[in-house]
Design a protein around this motif. Structure first.
Motif, PDB file in Angstrom:
ATOM      1  N   GLU A   1      37.952  35.905  48.746  1.00 54.31           N
ATOM      2  CA  GLU A   1      37.705  34.648  49.467  1.00 54.31           C
ATOM      3  C   GLU A   1      37.216  34.919  50.886  1.00 54.31           C
ATOM      4  O   GLU A   1      36.423  34.162  51.446  1.00 54.31           O
ATOM      5  CB  GLU A   1      39.001  33.816  49.524  1.00 54.31           C
TER       6      GLU A   1
ATOM      7  N   TYR B   1      43.659  40.890  45.922  1.00 55.21           N
ATOM      8  CA  TYR B   1      42.252  40.967  45.522  1.00 55.21           C
ATOM      9  C   TYR B   1      41.583  39.601  45.682  1.00 55.21           C
ATOM     10  O   TYR B   1      40.502  39.484  46.270  1.00 55.21           O
ATOM     11  CB  TYR B   1      42.146  41.446  44.070  1.00 55.21           C
ATOM     12  N   ASN B   2      42.250  38.572  45.217  1.00 56.94           N
ATOM     13  CA  ASN B   2      41.675  37.225  45.309  1.00 56.94           C
ATOM     14  C   ASN B   2      41.498  36.784  46.763  1.00 56.94           C
ATOM     15  O   ASN B   2      40.471  36.210  47.126  1.00 56.94           O
ATOM     16  CB  ASN B   2      42.545  36.220  44.544  1.00 56.94           C
ATOM     17  N   THR B   3      42.484  37.083  47.587  1.00 58.50           N
ATOM     18  CA  THR B   3      42.379  36.734  49.012  1.00 58.50           C
ATOM     19  C   THR B   3      41.186  37.444  49.644  1.00 58.50           C
ATOM     20  O   THR B   3      40.403  36.852  50.398  1.00 58.50           O
ATOM     21  CB  THR B   3      43.677  37.136  49.755  1.00 58.50           C
TER      22      THR B   3
ATOM     23  N   GLU C   1      46.738  39.141  43.723  1.00 52.86           N
ATOM     24  CA  GLU C   1      46.729  38.151  44.802  1.00 52.86           C
ATOM     25  C   GLU C   1      45.929  38.673  46.003  1.00 52.86           C
ATOM     26  O   GLU C   1      45.113  37.946  46.590  1.00 52.86           O
ATOM     27  CB  GLU C   1      48.177  37.841  45.192  1.00 52.86           C
TER      28      GLU C   1
END
Lengths: 273, 320
Positions: free
Chosen positions: A270, A265-267, A263
């Motif tokens: 973005e 990493y994804n943030t 999570e």
């Protein structure tokens, strides 16, 4: 290249380095992303705006040298060398895997473009000093750049080298201090304070410039050789933010060697656009 | 400074051979530079400094910086000889020796001066008897311990030509020139100074000439002692040690160093794993008491008589 174009190019490279470094750390679940991110704009400016080198001839005697004294920030160094053309991007995927050339701390015998092995703190400045002295002895015009952390300056060996460099009037020698004010556990000033750092280096016989270490234009100006050169070594105190570029990492000591979950990493991905 | 040892006829300080040789080499190769920590005098580099003032880099009393600067000079294409009292060169800067020289693999020559207990009465802070144990595991570094002036000069010439890290360990104790026919310095190879079948005395540095005297003493009793000059401690000449173990059946090691982890330790590691034979290790068991070099040698049996005694003991421990 016009300066605005150069700054844009460096920013693009720095963005790629941040994304790629964070991916390496995520995949390996190992690394030092906080210090990678505080240093990346400095290193990107050196490799894509200032230094003379040829990745096809990593041993070229007249190359400018960059010594990564804060050797734990391999995410920053390895992505820079890759972007500079020293090795293919495939290699980055092996970061810290068994038998990888991309060890947790850089090894010059594994990777082209790495000037010396670092990791234990306080080693880079003396080695860089020796490189600068060799250049002075041979009348060579290469420049020597060394990046230290700020907490790292608590190591006494740095001050041995700082004294010697000041006395030798090494105008082609530049130290950049990644002044993010955090070491692995807490703030530098709470641990063993460094301020006034600029006065310390002036007292040791250095020119000193204090800049924003994320302002690429300011970095280009400070790192470029002035007309007529310098008569003293230069210390650039680059005020930086540990974890710069990712909201939840900025100024958090825990991201010194923290690693992201999926999570996080994804943030981060973005935000890093 | 410790009082100089009484001068004996035919005994020479190996630092003179070092200084002569490095000056000669520097005449012919502009890449050669010396790096010191305020150690110009104790390294006998006054002549070098006079001839090549720019090529003597004196960083002051700062050994960590000194060794790091050596690595950097090698990166810049120079051939640095980093010369300082070996106690500080190897002890104070051990992490730089490990990371910047051995692990990084730079072409740097470390020259340890006044090693062993050469500083006598100045005490264990100034003795360098731990250096073998510290440097042997740093497998990239060749550890060379010349036994006399000739070997010192040859070792320095070889080190200048060899591409890679080297530690040359010198003494300030005068020693006589060894008498060996057709001598040729071979790094990594033991030199047979005397042939023999009953026991092998393996010595290095200042101890080799005493080992030869011991062998002469033993010969008078009908004991045939082989003497090996083990001038390279790392890498070790394992073949010569195996031959000594299998052909003579007993070994004495003699070094001006701590017996733990040094020459004796290295020989014991090899023989115990391959050809176990009785071994008597001579040297120092740890920090030594106050005393002159001569007194310390005598106190720890590092004399011809003491070595001969250990040889008899090793022979007495042979089985069957």
């Amino acid at each position: 290249m016009l300066k605005n174009d150069l700054v844009d190019t460096i920013r693009e490279k720095a963005l790629w380095m941040r994304r790629r470094a964070f991916t390496m750390v995520h995949d390996a679940q190992l690394g030092h992303p906080g210090g990678d991110f505080s240093a990346i704009d400095i290193i990107a400016t050196l490799y894509f705006g200032v230094m003379r080198y040829d990745p096809k001839k990593p041993d070229m005697p007249e190359r400018d040298r960059f010594i990564m004294s804060k050797g734990h920030a391999t995410g920053a160094l390895y992505t820079a060398l890759c972007a500079a053309g020293y090795y293919p991007e495939e290699w980055l995927k092996t970061y810290m895997q068994p038998q990888s050339k991309l060890n947790g701390h850089p090894n010059r015998n594994y990777l082209p473009g790495v000037e010396t092995n670092t990791g234990p703190l306080g080693h880079g400045l003396p080695v860089a000093l020796g490189i600068a002295i060799a250049g002075q002895l041979t009348g060579s015009d290469y420049r020597t750049f060394v990046l230290t952390g700020d907490g790292e300056l608590q190591e006494g060996s740095n001050w041995e080298a700082a004294m010697s460099a000041g006395n030798r009037k090494l105008g082609k020698f530049t130290l950049i201090v990644d002044r993010n004010r955090l070491q692995q556990g807490m703030g530098t000033e709470e641990t063993n304070g460094l301020d006034p750092l600029d006065d310390k280096f002036r007292a040791f016989g250095w020119d000193v410039e204090v800049i924003d270490g994320h302002d690429v234009g300011a970095l280009v100006n400070a790192l470029s050789e002035p007309p007529g050169g310098r008569s003293k070594p230069l210390c650039i105190i680059a005020n930086t933010i540990k974890g710069k570029g990712v909201s939840f990492m900025e100024n958090k000591a825990s991201w010194h060697h923290g690693v992201p979950n999926a999570e996080q990493y994804n943030t981060a991905m973005e935000e890093l656009v | 400074m410790a009082a100089p040892a009484a001068k004996q006829q035919g005994f020479y300080d190996c630092r003179d051979a070092w200084a002569r040789t490095i000056e000669e080499l520097a005449e012919n190769d502009p890449r050669i530079v010396a790096v010191v920590n305020d150690s110009v005098g104790s390294s006998k580099l006054g002549g070098f400094q006079k001839k090549f003032p720019d090529r003597l880099v004196n960083v002051g009393i700062a050994e960590q910086n000194m060794v790091g600067v050596g690595a950097g000079l090698a990166n810049g294409g120079r051939i640095p000889f980093v010369s300082a009292a070996s106690c500080f060169l190897t002890g104070r800067a051990l992490e730089q020796v490990k990371a910047d020289i051995a692990y990084a693999g730079f072409n740097v020559k470390l020259v340890g001066q006044s090693s062993g207990v050469a500083y006598g009465e100045l005490g264990p802070t100034h003795h360098s008897i731990e250096d073998f144990a510290w440097l042997r595991p740093l497998s990239n570094i060749k550890v060379v311990v010349p036994a006399d002036s000739w070997e010192t000069a040859e070792a320095v010439k070889w080190a200048a030509a060899y591409e890679g890290p080297v530690y040359i360990r010198l003494s300030r104790m005068p020693v006589p020139d060894l008498v060996v026919e057709n001598r040729k310095f071979q790094p990594g190879k033991a030199e047979t100074v005397r042939k023999g079948d009953d026991v092998t005395i393996i010595a290095c540095g200042t101890m080799v000439h005493l080992a030869v005297q011991a062998a002469v003493e033993l010969e008078a009793e009908g004991i045939s002692a082989r003497v090996l000059n083990m001038a390279t401690i790392s890498p070790l000449d394992e073949a010569a040690i195996s031959a000594a173990a299998s052909e003579t059946g007993a070994i004495v090691t003699v070094e001006e160093a701590n017996i733990h982890g040094g020459l004796g330790g290295a020989v014991a590691e090899h023989t115990s794993a391959n050809l176990p034979v009785p071994i008597e290790r001579m040297g120092f068991p740890g920090f030594v008491p106050t005393g002159s070099v001569e007194w310390l040698f005598d106190h720890f049996g590092l004399t011809a008589t003491g070595i001969a005694r250990s040889a008899r003991k090793a022979i007495g421990r042979k089985r069957g």
